[in-house]
Design a protein around this motif. Sequence first.
Motif, mmCIF file in Angstrom:
data_model
loop_
_atom_site.group_PDB
_atom_site.id
_atom_site.type_symbol
_atom_site.label_atom_id
_atom_site.label_comp_id
_atom_site.label_asym_id
_atom_site.label_seq_id
_atom_site.Cartn_x
_atom_site.Cartn_y
_atom_site.Cartn_z
ATOM 1 N N THR A 85 1.539 3.251 3.674
ATOM 2 C CA THR A 85 2.026 2.581 4.881
ATOM 3 C C THR A 85 3.547 2.588 4.942
ATOM 4 O O THR A 85 4.236 2.853 3.954
ATOM 5 N N ARG A 120 0.839 -1.201 0.000
ATOM 6 C CA ARG A 120 0.000 0.000 0.000
ATOM 7 C C ARG A 120 0.881 1.261 0.000
ATOM 8 O O ARG A 120 1.933 1.300 0.632
ATOM 9 N N ALA A 175 2.314 -5.147 2.337
ATOM 10 C CA ALA A 175 3.529 -4.630 2.986
ATOM 11 C C ALA A 175 4.528 -4.076 1.973
ATOM 12 O O ALA A 175 4.747 -4.659 0.908
ATOM 13 N N SER A 180 4.801 -7.293 10.409
ATOM 14 C CA SER A 180 3.403 -7.172 10.033
ATOM 15 C C SER A 180 2.745 -5.959 10.694
ATOM 16 O O SER A 180 1.981 -5.219 10.063
ATOM 17 N N ARG A 181 3.072 -5.763 11.968
ATOM 18 C CA ARG A 181 2.497 -4.606 12.674
ATOM 19 C C ARG A 181 3.049 -3.297 12.131
ATOM 20 O O ARG A 181 2.291 -2.330 11.910
ATOM 21 N N THR A 241 -0.457 -11.087 5.673
ATOM 22 C CA THR A 241 0.040 -9.772 6.080
ATOM 23 C C THR A 241 1.145 -9.250 5.170
ATOM 24 O O THR A 241 1.504 -8.074 5.243
ATOM 25 N N ALA A 299 1.731 -2.300 8.615
ATOM 26 C CA ALA A 299 0.322 -1.880 8.565
ATOM 27 C C ALA A 299 0.135 -0.448 9.021
ATOM 28 O O ALA A 299 -0.978 0.113 8.850
ATOM 29 N N GLU A 300 1.167 0.170 9.574
ATOM 30 C CA GLU A 300 1.033 1.527 10.098
ATOM 31 C C GLU A 300 1.100 2.568 8.995
ATOM 32 O O GLU A 300 1.845 2.409 8.012
#
Length: 434
Positions: free
Chosen positions: A102, A99, A162, A427-428, A158, A431-432
């Motif tokens: 992110t 994306r 990314a 993964s965390r 996930t 996603a930010e």
Amino acid sequence: MKSLAALLALPLALALPAQAKLSPAEQMMARTVAAEQERNVALLERLVNQNSGTLNLAGVEKVGAMMRAELEPLGFAVTWTPMPGTGRAGHLVAVHKGRLDTKRLLLIGHLDTVFEPDSPFQRFERMGDKAKGPGAGDDKGGMTVIVAALRAMKTAGTLDGANIEIHLTGDEEDAGDPIEKARAALIAAGKRSDVALGFEGLVRDGGADMSSVARRSSESWTVTASGKTGHSSGIFTPEQGDGAIYELARILHRFRTELPEPNLTFNVGLIAGGEQASLDTGKIRASASGKTNIVPATAIARGDLRTLSGEQAARVKAKMAAIVADHAPGTGASLAFDPGGYPAMAPTTGNRALLTRLNAVNRDLGLPEMAALDPIKRGAADISFVAPDIDALAGLGTYSTGDHGPEETVELPSIARQATRAAILMSRLAAEKR
């Protein structure tokens, strides 16, 4: 039913208990890593059994091809970047576009090892939950962790969104010259990324897993002292002076007594002096000749300097220069630093925040939190080239002992533990929002 922490310590176990603090995707990542442990060990064995000493250019490129075969099926666009003119093979770069809004992650590892083809240490040997082999920990273990984590992310979904760029350098153990060319692509990647994660080995202190929010620099220096040659009966006289060797001894003694401060080391690795003294072209061998009754005209010392920040490096270099310039009678001396070198990865607020994020993962996995390793216990690494531009965290590779020697041994369960930590952390972060 085993706890998740026990599962990560025993990668052959396949059952994962439900963990309230892990999302369903994160639970799937942990299960995938555990289920694929033997696949990951087999990958490590293949990587280790292909010699990739830094100067084995063809071998380094073959390991790059092995990694390409792992990354392309995961959706990465993989490029081999040769490094002509540096004396080194090249680098592997893999890009996964996600994306647009992110965070962009930069993963760093290296293809090469210190073991050239003439080393007697060449093969992977499994010994239960350990394995011995050239580069088994540094850094083929780290590359195995990268693949294991990304495969788990792919399975859990996930990885799809990314933004991840991977740089696997082919000359981390002995950087190409000029180093500005050898590291230009990595530095550029750092400038377009938001977070850097280094997959060199995990370090333990007192039995506890540690993380690295800082790594020290590595630079090489040369002091060349000169004196008036002549009959030794005249030494220390105003006409003859102290001679080059006493001048060099003065300088090194003052380095030892006046320079020490926290996070600083300065080794002297090579020394020679006499009526004549010189270094070879690689500056790793010295030759000298002289007699006991001749005052030496030349003395040379080679060493390294390791600091925790650019500010510390500049300040210490100024002190070294002042000591060198304060000549003994009838002598002279000069101080020179080799071009290039590895910069420091300073312990920034952003780096510490990444460790906080990693410890949130540890808590959710039921693993102990990790403290920041004292940087005096780590050497330089490629992640330091990007650390001035982005937040960085190092030590995400496997746990091993005896690195760079014929007993280099990796703890195989650390593949699963580190890959699970990395998969969830990445993964965390991925996603930010930027």
